[in-house]
Design a protein around this motif. Structure first.
Motif, PDB file in Angstrom:
ATOM      1  N   ILE A 154      -7.992  -1.520 -10.470  1.00  0.00           N
ATOM      2  CA  ILE A 154      -7.861  -0.060 -10.552  1.00  0.00           C
ATOM      3  C   ILE A 154      -6.430   0.221 -10.993  1.00  0.00           C
ATOM      4  CG2 ILE A 154      -7.704   2.096  -9.227  1.00  0.00           C
ATOM      5  CD1 ILE A 154     -10.589   1.297  -9.530  1.00  0.00           C
ATOM      6  N   LEU A 156      -3.629   3.277 -11.665  1.00  0.00           N
ATOM      7  CA  LEU A 156      -3.225   4.682 -11.579  1.00  0.00           C
ATOM      8  C   LEU A 156      -2.152   4.899 -12.639  1.00  0.00           C
ATOM      9  CD1 LEU A 156      -2.950   7.488 -10.062  1.00  0.00           C
ATOM     10  CD2 LEU A 156      -1.143   6.395  -8.741  1.00  0.00           C
ATOM     11  N   LEU A 165      -7.087   7.818 -13.166  1.00  0.00           N
ATOM     12  CA  LEU A 165      -7.531   6.655 -12.400  1.00  0.00           C
ATOM     13  C   LEU A 165      -8.496   5.862 -13.274  1.00  0.00           C
ATOM     14  CD1 LEU A 165      -8.288   7.754  -8.736  1.00  0.00           C
ATOM     15  CD2 LEU A 165      -6.771   5.919  -9.493  1.00  0.00           C
ATOM     16  N   TYR A 230     -12.605  12.202  -8.180  1.00  0.00           N
ATOM     17  CA  TYR A 230     -11.454  11.335  -8.462  1.00  0.00           C
ATOM     18  C   TYR A 230     -10.427  12.063  -9.310  1.00  0.00           C
ATOM     19  CZ  TYR A 230     -14.992   7.840  -7.221  1.00  0.00           C
ATOM     20  OH  TYR A 230     -15.976   7.129  -6.594  1.00  0.00           O
ATOM     21  N   LEU A 271      -1.948  10.958  -4.319  1.00  0.00           N
ATOM     22  CA  LEU A 271      -2.078   9.790  -5.209  1.00  0.00           C
ATOM     23  C   LEU A 271      -2.566   8.566  -4.440  1.00  0.00           C
ATOM     24  CD1 LEU A 271       1.133  10.084  -7.466  1.00  0.00           C
ATOM     25  CD2 LEU A 271      -1.212  10.746  -8.027  1.00  0.00           C
ATOM     26  N   LYS A 274      -6.428   9.105  -3.026  1.00  0.00           N
ATOM     27  CA  LYS A 274      -7.472   9.031  -4.063  1.00  0.00           C
ATOM     28  C   LYS A 274      -7.580   7.618  -4.629  1.00  0.00           C
ATOM     29  CE  LYS A 274      -8.365  13.569  -5.000  1.00  0.00           C
ATOM     30  NZ  LYS A 274      -9.721  14.030  -4.921  1.00  0.00           N
ATOM     31  N   THR A 275      -6.431   7.018  -4.891  1.00  0.00           N
ATOM     32  CA  THR A 275      -6.450   5.669  -5.485  1.00  0.00           C
ATOM     33  C   THR A 275      -7.093   4.668  -4.529  1.00  0.00           C
ATOM     34  OG1 THR A 275      -4.395   6.236  -6.623  1.00  0.00           O
ATOM     35  CG2 THR A 275      -5.038   3.922  -6.644  1.00  0.00           C
ATOM     36  N   VAL A 287      -4.482  -3.633  -7.728  1.00  0.00           N
ATOM     37  CA  VAL A 287      -4.206  -2.207  -7.850  1.00  0.00           C
ATOM     38  C   VAL A 287      -2.895  -2.092  -8.625  1.00  0.00           C
ATOM     39  CG1 VAL A 287      -3.835  -0.035  -6.628  1.00  0.00           C
ATOM     40  CG2 VAL A 287      -5.122  -1.881  -5.537  1.00  0.00           C
ATOM     41  N   LEU A 289       0.058   0.352 -10.355  1.00  0.00           N
ATOM     42  CA  LEU A 289       0.694   1.672 -10.460  1.00  0.00           C
ATOM     43  C   LEU A 289       1.467   1.702 -11.769  1.00  0.00           C
ATOM     44  CD1 LEU A 289       2.199   1.973  -6.849  1.00  0.00           C
ATOM     45  CD2 LEU A 289      -0.158   2.336  -7.621  1.00  0.00           C
TER      46      LEU A 289
END
Ligand code: KG4
Ligand code: ZN
Length: 356
Positions: A154, A156, A165, A230, A271, A274-275, A287, A289
């Protein structure tokens, strides 16, 4: 493979040379000139001013990068080709004038040097800042490699214009789960910064002021916090801060710090929540960023703490701070992992580009 990257989507003129080998990318040279100081006083970017600055900077920055990467100077870029295997360039999204300066430079070099040209989506470039190899430096020696993100992941993307996202199955396979409904996260920092009297862009200043502030004094709204979407929305936050500021006749320094801390906490909460909601739902390995807002230390720390608290096993990645904001190394890295050359004659800029 050696790739020359060019990024001129907004107010930064950046050129880089990276080396990609066996799924690893290292930076040989990455130089960025910024016209930010010209925009600071106007509270935002004037596209015409940014485009003229791009034109002024692009060739000197290109020369400097080649000199640093290959130790050769002077380089007459119109005659001889340096040992690069391909040219990567941002073709959108961004401001049309600034985009065209980088794009025309890249198209010309592709033609003159007879090298493949790879168009890169700026937003994906931000994601790929996480795929540039990072090393831990101990006693001025390069030591352990910090590892690369693994798929599925995922990402962001939190920048000045976007809060997106993404679910990525593998390189080039992107599923957009959510995006910006109105103001982006970076835009919230910038607009609220303006209300507080800071120059543009205000994210880094707000972060500094927030360190001396009480995040609990003002409880600002967390838009779309508990709703099953999302998507993000930050314009209500700006309105709430404006309302508060109007009610305070004399904004003293401590109050400014407290507002900074309160608004940062609101953005970070949204942030992170939701993430991590999608991270848990999709059970991903990593994950990521990315974008200018991912330079924010409070955001990074809150992610670490919340992932630990929720027992999330995915690995967390964020780029070094100089690679969070716009730079050409990330554009070249994205091209290395998504190597799809086009004919220089057919490439044009797309200011509205989203994900394809
Ligand atoms: O990704 P970026 O360099 O440019 C775009 O593609 O938009 O992001 C710039 C944004 C600006 O809105 C800036 O205020 C924000 O990133 N930013 C930060 C920080 N550093 C930059 N926001 C919060 N905290 C920071 N430390
Ligand atoms: Zn950017």
């Amino acid at each position: 493979m050696i790739i020359l990257g060019i990024e001129t989507s907004c107010d930064e003129t950046s050129v880089a040379v990276i080396e990609g080998k066996g799924g690893e990318v290292i930076i040989k040279s990455n130089i960025t000139a910024s016209s930010l100081s010209m925009h600071a006083q106007t509270g935002g970017i004037i596209p015409e001013v940014a485009a003229r600055a791009q034109l002024k900077f692009i060739l000197p920055v290109l020369q400097e990068v080649l000199k640093k990467a290959f130790d050769c100077f002077p380089v007459d870029v119109t005659v001889s080709s340096p040992p690069v295997d391909a040219i990567a360039v941002t073709y959108g999204p961004g401001l049309i004038g600034p985009l065209l300066i980088g794009l025309e430079t890249a198209r010309t070099l592709s033609f003159v040097w007879q090298k493949p040209l790879i168009p890169v989506n700026h937003l994906l470039g931000h994601v790929y800042a996480n795929f540039i190899s990072q090393f831990l430096i101990l006693n001025s020696q390069l030591t352990t490699h910090k590892g690369m993100p693994e798929f599925p992941l995922i990402a962001l993307v939190a920048s000045g214009g976007h809060t997106d996202l993404l679910y990525m199955e593998k390189h080039g396979y992107i599923n957009v789960l959510g995006g910006t409904r109105d103001d982006a996260a970076g835009e919230a920092f910038d607009k609220i910064g303006r209300l507080l009297g800071f120059t543009y862009p205000a994210g880094a200043v707000i972060e500094q002021r927030a360190k001396r502030g009480d995040a609990k004094r003002f409880r600002f709204p967390r838009p779309l916090f508990n709703i099953e979407t999302y998507d993000f929305s930050f314009s209500g936050l700006k309105t709430a801060v404006l309302r508060e500021v109007k009610n305070i006749p004399d904004l003293d320094e401590q109050t400014i710090n407290d507002i900074a801390a309160g608004m940062q906490a609101a953005v970070v909460d949204v942030l992170v929540k939701k993430t991590l909601y999608v991270v848990e739902k999709y059970a991903v390995k990593s994950v990521i960023l990315s974008g200018g807002v991912s330079a924010n230390q409070s955001l990074r720390e809150t992610f670490k703490i919340e992932m630990h608290r929720r027992n999330i096993g995915s690995k967390l990645f964020f780029p070094p701070k100089n690679l969070c904001t716009d730079n050409a190394a990330m554009i070249a890295a994205a091209a290395y992992f998504n190597f799809q050359p086009v004919d220089w004659r057919t490439l044009s800029a797309n200011p509205e580009l989203y994900y394809e």
